[in-house]
Design a protein around this motif. Structure first.
Motif, PDB file in Angstrom:
ATOM      1  N   CYS A   1      -9.441  -4.576   1.150  1.00 42.74           N
ATOM      2  CA  CYS A   1      -8.106  -4.114   1.524  1.00 42.74           C
ATOM      3  C   CYS A   1      -7.419  -5.138   2.417  1.00 42.74           C
ATOM      4  O   CYS A   1      -8.011  -5.574   3.410  1.00 42.74           O
ATOM      5  CB  CYS A   1      -8.237  -2.772   2.245  1.00 42.74           C
TER       6      CYS A   1
ATOM      7  N   CYS B   1      -7.204  -3.289   6.150  1.00 46.40           N
ATOM      8  CA  CYS B   1      -8.362  -2.946   6.987  1.00 46.40           C
ATOM      9  C   CYS B   1      -9.623  -3.738   6.637  1.00 46.40           C
ATOM     10  O   CYS B   1     -10.609  -3.682   7.369  1.00 46.40           O
ATOM     11  CB  CYS B   1      -8.654  -1.446   6.913  1.00 46.40           C
TER      12      CYS B   1
ATOM     13  N   MET C   1       0.816  -1.207   0.000  1.00 49.20           N
ATOM     14  CA  MET C   1       0.000   0.000   0.000  1.00 49.20           C
ATOM     15  C   MET C   1       0.848   1.254   0.000  1.00 49.20           C
ATOM     16  O   MET C   1       1.861   1.328   0.689  1.00 49.20           O
ATOM     17  CB  MET C   1      -0.895  -0.010   1.233  1.00 49.20           C
TER      18      MET C   1
ATOM     19  N   CYS D   1      -7.683   1.662  -1.602  1.00 46.25           N
ATOM     20  CA  CYS D   1      -8.498   1.510  -0.409  1.00 46.25           C
ATOM     21  C   CYS D   1      -8.988   2.917  -0.087  1.00 46.25           C
ATOM     22  O   CYS D   1      -8.188   3.831   0.052  1.00 46.25           O
ATOM     23  CB  CYS D   1      -7.684   0.954   0.759  1.00 46.25           C
TER      24      CYS D   1
ATOM     25  N   CYS E   1      -7.844   3.814   7.225  1.00 47.96           N
ATOM     26  CA  CYS E   1      -7.154   2.544   6.993  1.00 47.96           C
ATOM     27  C   CYS E   1      -5.779   2.569   7.651  1.00 47.96           C
ATOM     28  O   CYS E   1      -5.005   3.501   7.458  1.00 47.96           O
ATOM     29  CB  CYS E   1      -7.010   2.302   5.490  1.00 47.96           C
TER      30      CYS E   1
HETATM   31 ZN    ZN Z   1      -7.539  -0.295   3.877  1.00 45.70          ZN
END
Ligand code: ZN
Length: 460
Positions: free
Chosen positions: A406, A409, A329, A424, A429
């Motif tokens: 995601c 989260c 991410m 996301c 998050c």
């Molecule tokens: Zn997330």
């Protein structure tokens, strides 16, 4: 009306600004602070605003903002920009040496070797010291006018002191690896397709309709030749490189003179490894007969000069296997897929992971978990997959799909219309918060010493 005194002040400011930007951009050895520089620059901007009749196209204030011609007009060169014949082995260099000696009727020849920068050839036209036109190489006889864009490159002087009345300076526009990596990271975050390598990124940046975009790309320029000129007496390539340096161009410092082809071959072999440590891409070495009288005596074939060769290094690609595809991410919530690879040695380092950028990239190349692939280094730093060896498939390979939720989260993942990226969108998050904190503490931001990813993890 500007008085004589104001005219003089403007001239002095320009001279001072040119001097300090040369020290900063070309020599990498500034003598004043950025603050002091900005102050000088501001004074010039203010005077030019008050007395617009004093603005000239070669003023340091005119680097960005000129209009790019919307169709990049075509211009014929006075002297063609010839390409060089290629050599791929030491024996081909020895053959070249034999032809040169036979052609000149001599027993020994002095050569100059220069690194071959992987960028775009450029022809810069100076009239009475002022840069008036920048042309791409095009087909070697007709180039494209990219003047407004080359003016944004800080290592290209807009004005040269003590220059001859007419001079064409030739060299390579390139993108330093650091700029390339930052640019592709930005593109990943924005859901745009990445550039394949530094050269493509430089080409894309130079052919922008808006010079502000070119200016933001941090391009640079190495000068190495002259095209047509009047009023300069130069006798050798070595002298020419020194003259270009004296004109305040950036000349690649790794050139060297040799008195035999065996010396040249030694240099070529040495740089095949060393070049990976440079901050820009090179794809070979250029070998030139040093003496201009000898160059003229040898002349050219229809296609290329008989006094020069481009030695090309083989592209470094190795085979490995995609063990699995993982998702990481970024700080804007973008989910980026990467391939975990069977560790393999490539261009001086062990490679275990390659970026896959986004789903479009994976679909375009049809990359599956378990695939045998060829990898190379883009910008010679980040490994990329060039091809999938589909003939090695066993049928057990798995197609990768972006997770629906995601991985951090558990909230749904969205693909925004018109973008290649999946995000996301949960503002709370944990993954996004973590990446934001890491970025906040990083050297490019607040530079909080010791606050790396593991400290951020403990904090969270
Ligand atoms: Zn997330």
């Amino acid at each position: 009306m500007a008085t004589e005194e104001i005219r003089k002040k403007v001239q002095e400011l320009r001279k001072e600004i040119r001097h300090h930007s040369y020290l900063y951009y070309v020599k990498d050895a500034p003598e004043i602070t950025d603050y002091e520089f900005d102050h000088l620059y501001r004074q010039l901007v203010d005077l030019e605003k008050e007395y617009p009749e004093l603005v000239t196209p070669d003023s340091p204030t005119q680097r960005v903002g000129g209009k790019a011609s919307d169709d990049f007009g075509k211009v014929r060169f006075r002297k063609p920009m010839l390409s060089l014949a290629n050599a791929f082995s030491a024996d081909e260099l020895r053959d070249f040496d034999r032809r040169v000696k036979e052609g000149l009727g001599v027993n020994s020849v002095e050569y100059i070797t220069e690194l071959k920068i992987d960028g775009l050839s450029m022809n810069l036209i100076y009239e009475n010291g002022s840069l008036v036109q920048g042309l791409t190489r095009g087909d070697g006889r007709v180039g494209e006018d990219v003047t407004a864009n080359v003016k944004t490159i800080h290592t290209i002087p807009l004005y040269i002191e003590n220059a001859p009345p007419y001079m064409e300076v030739r060299g390579e526009v390139y993108m330093p690896r650091k700029s390339f990596i930052a640019l592709n990271e930005e593109r990943d975050e924005a859901g745009l397709m990445p550039f394949a390598n530094c050269r493509n990124a430089a080409a894309g940046s130079l052919r922008q309709l808006d010079p502000h975009v070119t200016a933001s790309r941090n391009l640079a320029f190495f000068a190495y030749a002259l095209g047509d000129m009047q009023g300069l007496e130069i006798h050798s390539q070595e002298e020419l490189l020194k003259q270009l340096e004296a004109f305040h161009f950036q000349v690649n410092p790794n050139y060297r003179k040799w008195d035999s082809i065996e010396g040249v071959i030694k240099g070529v072999n040495e740089w095949e490894v060393k070049r990976h440590d440079l901050g820009y891409d090179t794809d070979g070495m250029v070998i030139k007969v040093n003496d201009f009288a000898q160059q003229n005596q040898l002349g050219a074939t229809v296609k290329d000069p008989k006094w020069a060769m481009a030695y090309k290094y083989p592209p470094e690609e190795v085979e490995t296997k995609v063990e699995r595809i993982i998702v990481t991410m970024g700080r804007t919530g973008v989910l980026t897929p990467s391939a975990d690879l069977t560790p393999v040695h490539l261009a001086g380092t062990t490679v275990k992971r390659a970026t896959l950028h986004n789903m479009d990239f994976i679909h375009e190349k049809d990359i599956r978990v378990g695939d045998h692939v060829m990898i190379y280094k883009a910008g010679e730093i980040i490994p990329e997959i060039s091809t999938v060896l589909k003939n090695k498939r066993t049928g057990k390979e798995e197609i990768f799909e972006m997770p629906k939720t995601c991985p951090i989260c558990g909230e749904p993942v969205h693909r925004i219309e018109g973008e290649a990226a999946y995000r996301c969108t949960n503002p709370n998050c944990g993954g996004v918060v973590r990446e934001k904190l890491i970025h906040f503490a990083s050297r490019d931001a607040m530079d909080i010493e010791g606050m790396g990813p593991s400290v951020v993890d403990s904090l969270l």
